[in-house]
Scaffold this motif. Structure first.
Motif, PDB file in Angstrom:
ATOM      1  N   ALA A 219      30.381  38.642  13.940  1.00  0.00           N
ATOM      2  CA  ALA A 219      30.300  39.669  13.528  1.00  0.00           C
ATOM      3  C   ALA A 219      28.907  41.201  13.515  1.00  0.00           C
ATOM      4  N   VAL A 220      29.623  41.801  12.794  1.00  0.00           N
ATOM      5  CA  VAL A 220      28.899  42.903  12.814  1.00  0.00           C
ATOM      6  C   VAL A 220      28.256  43.690  11.566  1.00  0.00           C
ATOM      7  N   ALA A 221      26.722  43.635  11.439  1.00  0.00           N
ATOM      8  CA  ALA A 221      26.278  43.791  10.279  1.00  0.00           C
ATOM      9  C   ALA A 221      25.415  45.058  10.674  1.00  0.00           C
ATOM     10  N   ARG A 222      25.294  46.396   9.760  1.00  0.00           N
ATOM     11  CA  ARG A 222      24.490  47.849  10.245  1.00  0.00           C
ATOM     12  C   ARG A 222      24.044  48.246   8.970  1.00  0.00           C
ATOM     13  N   ALA A 223      23.527  48.529   8.677  1.00  0.00           N
ATOM     14  CA  ALA A 223      23.054  49.685   7.617  1.00  0.00           C
ATOM     15  C   ALA A 223      22.112  50.859   7.477  1.00  0.00           C
ATOM     16  N   VAL A 224      22.408  51.657   7.153  1.00  0.00           N
ATOM     17  CA  VAL A 224      21.932  53.166   6.868  1.00  0.00           C
ATOM     18  C   VAL A 224      21.538  53.485   5.650  1.00  0.00           C
TER      19      VAL A 224
ATOM     20  N   ASP B 260      35.659  56.506  13.085  1.00  0.00           N
ATOM     21  CA  ASP B 260      35.833  57.232  14.652  1.00  0.00           C
ATOM     22  C   ASP B 260      36.883  56.342  15.385  1.00  0.00           C
ATOM     23  N   HIS B 261      37.123  55.052  15.061  1.00  0.00           N
ATOM     24  CA  HIS B 261      38.131  53.855  15.866  1.00  0.00           C
ATOM     25  C   HIS B 261      39.474  54.336  14.308  1.00  0.00           C
ATOM     26  N   LEU B 262      39.387  54.526  12.802  1.00  0.00           N
ATOM     27  CA  LEU B 262      40.390  54.920  12.415  1.00  0.00           C
ATOM     28  C   LEU B 262      41.367  55.869  12.476  1.00  0.00           C
TER      29      LEU B 262
ATOM     30  N   ASP C  22      29.434  54.681  13.345  1.00  0.00           N
ATOM     31  CA  ASP C  22      30.398  55.018  12.180  1.00  0.00           C
ATOM     32  C   ASP C  22      29.226  55.535  10.863  1.00  0.00           C
ATOM     33  N   LEU C  23      28.077  54.606  10.396  1.00  0.00           N
ATOM     34  CA  LEU C  23      27.600  54.588   9.759  1.00  0.00           C
ATOM     35  C   LEU C  23      27.005  56.208   9.358  1.00  0.00           C
ATOM     36  N   ARG C  24      25.996  56.100  11.268  1.00  0.00           N
ATOM     37  CA  ARG C  24      25.587  57.926  11.275  1.00  0.00           C
ATOM     38  C   ARG C  24      26.452  58.884  10.945  1.00  0.00           C
TER      39      ARG C  24
END
Lengths: 251, 402
Positions: A79-84, A108-110, A211-213
Motif C-alpha cells: 500500500a502506498v499513499a502520497r500527496a502533493v 515515469d514507469h508507465l 510522479d506527483l512531483r
C-alpha cells in the motif's frame, strides 16, 4: 490492532511469515542466552538485540519489512499513499487526470495508457518492467466524482493486480489543490519482490512521490528542470558519481 | 571556454570545458563579464557542503550579456546586460509568487538529496553542489541560465558591472539579513562578521533605520571598513565581546544581532577546538556554530537574531535555553534575491549604497586559485575579489592553488 493509512487502507502490523518469526525468534533467544555469559557492554548489546528480535517475532513484525519500510495490507498487498499540492484549480487537475492517457506524461514507469470505449472508463495500461520488458493490463474506473475523486482497478488477469484512487481537495488560501493518491498492488514475488524492488531503487512509495512531483512541475512550469548536457570538467568515474547525484535527468 | 572547477577539497583550478548550450526552451546563455568569489564558495572548497563532484564549475555571483535565448524566452533578448540572482526561481510556484524565491518548489532537479538532509528542498542554486541542483556555476566565460524570463534582471543604463555585480547575492543577502533584524528606528544592531555580507548588513541596517551598529571581527582591514560605514567595532581577539556589547548598550544588549559568519566561524578555547575536530569528520558535526551561539547569548531579551550566514547540516550545543528563556525571535534563510533587486538598484542609482567599496582585488580568471587562496586566508587585505573571465592571462602571473 491494524493500522490505518491516510487513505483508509488497513495495513496489517503482522507482516512476517511463520517461518520468518521462527527464525528471528530463535535467533533472539540465542542472543539472550549468549548475553548471559558475557560481561559489560557486549553482554548488554547482545541481550538487547536478542530481546528486540524476540519481541519482533512474538508480535509478528518482520525485521526485513521494518528495515525496508515496506507496508502490506491484511491480504498481502503493498500500500502506498502520497500527496502533493499544486497551484492549479481542482477542476483543471481533475480534468487532466480523468484523461488517463495523460498519466504517462508524469508517471515515469508507465509507457502508455489507451482509453477504450466511449465513456472512457476502460483503459489498457503498459508499464515498463525491469530489463526492458513491459507489463500490460486492463483497468476500469470504479468511481468517478467530477472535481473530487477518481478510483480505478485492474481487471481480471493482470500480472500485477492493482487498484488506486486519487482525491482532489481544495488547499487552504491560494495554495491551489491537494492531490492525494493511494495505490495498492500485489507485486510478483510478494514482500520479497517489493524488498528487491526497493533495493534496486524502485520503491513504490518513492516512485509515486516522484510522479506527483513531476506532475506538479509539468502543470506549474511546463517542464522538468534539468542539468543534463551542461558543461563540466568531469572525467571517467566522476561522470558516474555526478549521475548518481543527478537522479532526475530527463532524457 | 575557461571555467573555475572544483577538483576536490582545497583544490580549485581553471580548466577548459565545453561551452554551455541551450538545453531547455526557457534557457539563456550569458557571456559572463564579471564574477566574484563568495564566502559560501569557501564552504565548498573546504569540503563542508556534501555532494560536490570533481569537475563541477563553481560560482554563483555572476553577470554579463545575453548572447542566446531559447525559443520560449520572451522578455530577455541577446544583447541585454543582466545580473543573475543565485537562487533559481521558476516564477510559478506558491513560493515564487509570494517573493520567497530561494524556496522555489520546482527549480531543483535533485530535490531528493535536499529532502533527505532538510526535510524539504529549497530552490536550485548555481554552482552550489548537487544538493541544490548541480547547476554549473558562473565563474566561467559563459553560463547557461535557466527560466531566463523569471531570473535575469536587466541592468539599468549608466551603472557599471562593479556597481551591480553584488546584486546577484551578497548585497541582497546583507539587506535581507538587516531586514530580518526587524529594526525599529534607533535600534542597536550587532553584526558578527565583517566579511562582504556583514559589511552590506551594516550598510543596510543604517538604511533601514538603525541608530547604532556594532560590528565584530578580528581583521583590521575589515574593521576599518566597518568603521568607514559608520559602525562601532569590536575585535573579538582583543575584547570580551559579550561584556563589551552589554556595556555599550547600557546593560540591555543589542536589540538585534546578525550572524553573518555561518558554518565555519572562528573560535578559540576548548569549545571551538571540539567543534573544529568534529567538523573535520564531516559526520559528528557539519557546522561550527560559534557565531550563532554568541549571537543568541548577546541579543537582548525579546530581541531578534538574524542569520544570513550559511549553515548546511547539524550543529551542536546551540544555547536553546537562552533562546527560549529570553523570548528571542530567529529569522533566516537563503536570500530571496529577486524581491530586493528593484529596491537595491534604486539605492545604487541614487548613490545611497555604494557596493564597490568592499572590492579589494580584481583578477583575471586564470588567477582564480590564487584569488580563492587570498580570500580564504584573508591575505593581502583581501575582503572581496572579483574575476574577469576575459582578462588576458599574460597580464597576470600564474599562481598556485590554495
Amino acid at each position: 490492532m491494524a493500522q490505518t493509512t491516510a487513505n483508509g487502507t488497513e495495513v496489517s502490523p503482522q507482516n512476517s511469515s511463520p517461518a520468518e518469526r521462527l527464525l528471528f525468534g530463535g535467533l533472539g533467544v540465542g542472543l539472550i542466552l549468549l548475553s548471559l555469559r558475557q560481561r559489560g557492554n557486549s553482554g548488554v548489546f547482545l541481550g538487547t538485540s536478542g530481546a528486540l528480535l524476540l519481541s519482533g517475532a512474538a508480535m509478528g513484525r518482520s525485521v526485513g519489512s521494518a528495515l525496508t519500510q515496506v507496508r502490506r495490507t491484511e491480504d498481502d498487498q503493498i500500500a502506498v499513499a502520497r500527496a502533493v499540492t499544486i497551484g492549479k484549480s481542482v477542476d483543471e487537475l481533475y480534468t487532466f487526470w480523468r484523461d488517463f492517457e495523460n498519466l504517462p506524461r508524469f508517471m515515469d514507469h508507465l509507457e502508455s495508457v489507451k482509453v477504450q470505449g466511449g465513456d472512457g472508463r476502460r483503459s489498457h495500461w503498459v508499464a515498463k518492467a525491469p530489463a526492458g520488458t513491459t507489463v500490460e493490463w486492463d483497468a476500469e474506473i470504479t468511481e468517478d466524482e467530477p472535481g473530487r475523486r477518481i478510483a480505478w482497478r485492474s481487471l481480471e488477469g493482470a500480472t500485477v493486480p492493482n487498484e488506486g484512487h486519487v482525491e482532489f481537495r481544495p488547499a487552504p488560501g491560494d495554495w491551489g489543490t491537494e492531490i492525494h493518491v493511494s495505490l495498492t498492488y500485489r507485486p510478483p514475488g510478494g514482500t520479497l519482490g517489493a524488498v528487491v524492488a526497493r533495493l534496486l531503487g524502485e520503491e513504490p512509495g518513492a516512485q509515486v512521490g516522484e510522479d506527483l512531483r513531476r506532475l506538479k512541475r509539468l502543470l506549474e512550469v511546463g517542464q522538468e528542470p534539468t542539468t543534463e548536457g551542461q558543461p563540466s570538467a568531469r572525467k571517467g568515474v566522476m561522470k558516474a558519481e555526478a549521475k548518481m547525484y543527478d537522479n532526475r535527468r530527463t532524457t | 571556454m575557461k571555467a573555475v572547477v572544483w577538483q576536490g577539497i582545497n583544490r580549485v583550478q581553471v580548466e577548459n570545458v565545453p561551452d554551455p548550450e541551450i538545453l531547455q526552451p526557457t534557457d539563456a546563455i550569458v557571456r559572463v563579464t564579471a564574477t566574484a568569489i563568495c564566502g559560501s564558495d569557501l564552504h565548498l572548497v573546504d569540503g563542508y557542503v556534501p555532494s560536490m563532484v570533481h569537475g563541477d564549475i563553481l560560482g554563483h555571483e555572476f553577470m554579463g550579456e545575453v548572447v542566446e535565448v531559447g525559443p520560449e524566452v520572451r522578455d530577455v533578448r541577446p544583447g541585454d546586460r543582466v545580473v543573475v540572482p543565485f537562487p533559481i526561481s521558476c516564477g510559478k510556484c506558491w513560493y515564487c509568487q509570494h517573493g520567497l524565491t530561494s524556496l522555489c518548489d520546482n527549480s531543483n532537479p535533485n530535490p531528493k538529496l535536499a529532502e533527505a538532509l532538510w526535510g524539504y528542498s529549497g530552490s536550485g542554486l548555481y554552482g552550489y553542489s548537487h544538493i541544490t541542483g548541480g547547476y554549473a556555476g558562473g565563474q566561467a566565460q559563459f553560463a547557461r541560465t535557466v527560466y531566463a524570463d523569471q531570473n535575469l534582471y536587466k541592468v539599468p543604463e549608466g551603472l557599471t558591472d562593479e556597481q551591480v555585480l553584488f546584486l546577484t547575492d551578497i548585497l541582497p543577502t546583507g539587506y535581507m539579513g538587516a531586514e530580518n533584524c526587524n529594526i525599529h528606528p534607533g535600534d542597536v544592531v550587532a553584526v558578527f562578521g565583517c566579511g562582504p555580507v556583514g559589511l552590506f548588513g551594516i550598510m543596510s541596517a543604517f538604511v533601514l533605520g538603525a541608530g547604532r551598529v556594532i560590528a565584530i571581527d578580528r581583521f583590521p582591514e575589515r574593521l576599518d571598513l566597518a568603521r568607514k560605514l559608520g559602525a562601532e567595532t569590536l575585535n573579538y581577539e582583543e575584547d570580551a565581546v559579550f561584556e563589551r556589547l552589554k556595556e555599550m548598550t547600557g546593560g540591555r544588549g543589542p536589540d538585534s544581532v546578525m550572524d553573518a559568519v555561518g558554518l565555519e566561524s572562528h573560535a578559540g578555547g576548548p569549545g571551538g577546538v571540539a567543534d573544529a575536530v568534529k567538523q573535520t569528520t564531516r559526520v559528528l558535526e557539519s557546522d561550527r556554530p560559534h557565531a550563532l551561539r554568541a549571537a543568541i547569548m548577546a541579543c537582548r531579551k525579546g530581541g531578534t537574531v538574524s542569520v544570513p550566514g550559511v549553515y548546511g547540516g547539524l550543529a551542536d550545543k546551540i544555547p536553546v535555553g537562552a533562546f527560549m528563556n529570553k523570548g528571542l525571535t530567529m529569522r533566516t534563510g537563503q536570500t530571496h534575491v529577486h524581491r530586493y533587486l528593484d529596491t537595491l538598484t534604486g539605492h545604487i542609482e541614487r548613490g545611497e549604497v555604494d557596493p564597490t567599496v568592499i572590492i579589494t582585488h580584481r583578477l583575471g580568471i586564470d588567477e582564480a586559485p590564487h584569488a580563492y587562496d587570498i580570500f580564504k586566508h584573508k591575505h593581502d587585505g583581501c575582503i572581496k575579489c572579483i574575476l574577469d573571465p576575459w582578462a588576458d592571462p599574460k597580464d597576470h602571473a600564474p599562481t598556485k592553488a590554495p
